[in-house]
Design a protein around this motif. Structure first.
Motif, short mmCIF file in Angstrom:
data_model
loop_
_atom_site.label_atom_id
_atom_site.label_comp_id
_atom_site.label_asym_id
_atom_site.label_seq_id
_atom_site.Cartn_x
_atom_site.Cartn_y
_atom_site.Cartn_z
N SER A 1 35.77 52.58 19.86
CA SER A 1 35.20 52.24 18.55
C SER A 1 33.86 51.51 18.66
O SER A 1 32.93 51.82 17.93
CB SER A 1 36.21 51.39 17.76
N TYR A 2 33.78 50.55 19.57
CA TYR A 2 32.51 49.83 19.69
C TYR A 2 31.44 50.69 20.35
O TYR A 2 30.24 50.48 20.12
CB TYR A 2 32.70 48.51 20.45
N SER A 3 31.88 51.68 21.16
CA SER A 3 30.90 52.63 21.71
C SER A 3 30.23 53.42 20.59
O SER A 3 29.05 53.78 20.70
CB SER A 3 31.58 53.62 22.66
N TYR A 4 30.98 53.69 19.53
CA TYR A 4 30.40 54.39 18.37
C TYR A 4 29.15 53.67 17.87
O TYR A 4 28.07 54.26 17.73
CB TYR A 4 31.45 54.50 17.25
N ILE A 5 29.30 52.38 17.62
CA ILE A 5 28.19 51.61 17.05
C ILE A 5 27.00 51.60 18.02
O ILE A 5 25.86 51.89 17.64
CB ILE A 5 28.64 50.17 16.73
N TRP B 1 39.64 46.59 13.99
CA TRP B 1 39.26 47.50 12.90
C TRP B 1 38.47 46.76 11.82
O TRP B 1 37.47 47.28 11.29
CB TRP B 1 40.50 48.17 12.30
N LYS B 2 38.89 45.55 11.51
CA LYS B 2 38.15 44.73 10.53
C LYS B 2 36.74 44.44 11.05
O LYS B 2 35.75 44.54 10.32
CB LYS B 2 38.94 43.42 10.34
N ASP B 3 36.67 44.09 12.32
CA ASP B 3 35.38 43.72 12.91
C ASP B 3 34.45 44.93 13.00
O ASP B 3 33.25 44.82 12.71
CB ASP B 3 35.63 43.12 14.31
N VAL B 4 35.00 46.07 13.40
CA VAL B 4 34.17 47.28 13.50
C VAL B 4 33.63 47.65 12.12
O VAL B 4 32.45 48.00 11.98
CB VAL B 4 34.97 48.45 14.12
N LYS C 1 26.90 45.89 8.91
CA LYS C 1 25.73 45.14 9.39
C LYS C 1 24.63 46.07 9.89
O LYS C 1 23.46 45.81 9.67
CB LYS C 1 26.19 44.19 10.50
N TYR C 2 25.01 47.16 10.58
CA TYR C 2 24.02 48.07 11.16
C TYR C 2 23.77 49.29 10.28
O TYR C 2 23.07 50.22 10.70
CB TYR C 2 24.44 48.49 12.57
N GLY C 3 24.35 49.29 9.07
CA GLY C 3 24.10 50.40 8.16
C GLY C 3 24.70 51.72 8.61
O GLY C 3 24.12 52.78 8.36
N LEU C 4 25.84 51.67 9.28
CA LEU C 4 26.49 52.89 9.77
C LEU C 4 27.71 53.21 8.93
O LEU C 4 28.45 52.32 8.54
CB LEU C 4 26.93 52.70 11.23
N PRO C 5 27.95 54.50 8.68
CA PRO C 5 29.17 54.88 7.95
C PRO C 5 30.39 54.60 8.81
O PRO C 5 30.32 54.63 10.04
CB PRO C 5 28.98 56.39 7.74
N PHE C 6 31.50 54.32 8.15
CA PHE C 6 32.74 54.05 8.88
C PHE C 6 33.95 54.46 8.05
O PHE C 6 34.03 54.17 6.86
CB PHE C 6 32.86 52.57 9.25
N ALA C 7 34.89 55.15 8.68
CA ALA C 7 36.19 55.41 8.08
C ALA C 7 37.20 55.35 9.21
O ALA C 7 37.07 56.09 10.21
CB ALA C 7 36.22 56.77 7.39
#
Lengths: 196, 196
Positions: A11-15, A64-67, A73-79
C-alpha cells in the motif's frame, strides 16, 4: 542514480510509486525501477505467510486509515481494495520485462492505481493485459515475455538481491550506498541522492 | 489537546519526545504525556517477548541507521545503547507519578537522552534517581510514589488503554479522535490537532 524497490501488493509503495519518477526528474536523477516480492522476505525474516498488516489487525486497521490520509495529502485517489494483499507476481514479471520499455513507469503507476484506487484484480491476466494496452504497450508480447524463464529468473534475482541488501519491506530506496525504507523517507532519499 | 503515548525503551519515541512539548507550545495545544509499556502489546498482538527490531535483525539494523540519521536531521545527540530495549518500567512509573509535577517534561526528555545519547542504564534506580534530581525533583519522594500500588496501577491502566484504543507501537499521538503512529507523523498530528 536511485533504485526504487517495490511490490505491487504494498500500500505505501502505491503512494511512493506515484511520486518517485517526478521527484527524480526534478532532481536530475536516473531512476531504476526494482520490482520484487515481499512474500519470500516476510517468510524468511518473520516466519509469516501473510502481510504483517493482516497478522496484526491493530496495525492493519491503522495502516488503512493512514494510507487514506496520506493519499489525501498527496492528492492521490484511494479506494481500499477488497483483497489485500493482491497477487502481485504477474504484474511484477511484466514490470521486469518492461524495464527497458518507454511505458514502464506508466505501467507501474497504472497498476498501483488499479489495485489501490480502482478496485481491480491485478492478479488477473486480463486486467494486467488491459493495463499494458492502456499505457501503450503490446499486451501479447509483454505477457509472453513475462511468462518466460528469463523474466521469472529476473524477478527471483531481484527478490534475492533485496534480501541480501538488507531490505525488509517496501517501498525501499537505495541510493549512494544508503537504504531508505518507506514512503516517508522518499524526500530524504532524494536529498541524499543529490548530495544533501 | 494532544496525547503523546510513549515507552522509554522506544528509539523513535526518543526523537518525538524531544520535540513534542515545543511543538505543542508553539501551536497553543495542551500536551498530555501518556507513558505506557510496549511489551504487553507486542506479546498480545505479535506473540513476541522482545522488540520487533530484535526479532527481525534486518529491520533492527536499518532502524539504528535511520534513528542516527533522524537525530542528525533534528539536531539531537545520539549514541546507540549497548542494551536494547532497556527496562523502562521504573522510569515509566516515575513519569506516571510526576504527571502533575512541573519537572515532568524535563524528566521525560532527560531519561530518553540518558538511554539513547548517554549510554546510561535507565533501568537502574540510582540512575532514575539522578535523573529526577537533575530536573529539580525530589528523588526520594518520587521513587517512593513510583513504587506505590496507585502508580503501578496507573501505568497498567495506561497500557491497557493503549491496547483498547488501537495502539500497536510508540510513539503514538491521539488528538481530536485520530491516532497517528510514529515520530514521522508528529507534524501531521499537530496540524490535525489545530484543525489542519
Amino acid at each position: 542514480m536511485l533504485e526504487f524497490w517495490f511490490d505491487f501488493a504494498s500500500s505505501y509503495s502505491y503512494i511512493a510509486a506515484q511520486r518517485v519518477e517526478a521527484l527524480c526528474g526534478r532532481a536530475g536523477l536516473e531512476l531504476r525501477w526494482r520490482p520484487f516480492l515481499l512474500g519470500p522476505l516476510f517468510t524468511a525474516q518473520l516466519g509469516i505467510k501473510d502481510s504483517p498488516f493482516n497478522v496484526n489487525p491493530a496495525r492493519g486497521q491503522y495502516m488503512w486509515k493512514d494510507v487514506e490520509r496520506q493519499c489525501r495529502k498527496y492528492g492521490l485517489p484511494f479506494a481500499r481494495p477488497s483483497l489485500f494483499p493482491q497477487r502481485s507476481v504477474l504484474a511484477a514479471r511484466v514490470a521486469c520485462a518492461a524495464l527497458e520499455s518507454a511505458w514502464c513507469g506508466d505501467f507501474i503507476r497504472a497498476t498501483f492505481r488499479a489495485n489501490f484506487a480502482e478496485g481491480r484484480d491485478i492478479g488477473a491476466e486480463a486486467v494486467v493485459g488491459d493495463l499494458i494496452t492502456s499505457v501503450g504497450g503490446d499486451a501479447g508480447d509483454a505477457l509472453a515475455r513475462a511468462h518466460s524463464d528469463t523474466v521469472k529468473a529476473q524477478l527471483r534475482q531481484f527478490t534475492d538481491e533485496a534480501g541480501r541488501r538488507g531490505l525488509f519491506g517496501a517501498p525501499s530506496v537505495i541510493t549512494r550506498g544508503e537504504l531508505f525504507f518507506g514512503q516517508d523517507r522518499l524526500d530524504d532519499a532524494i536529498a541524499h541522492a543529490t548530495g544533501g
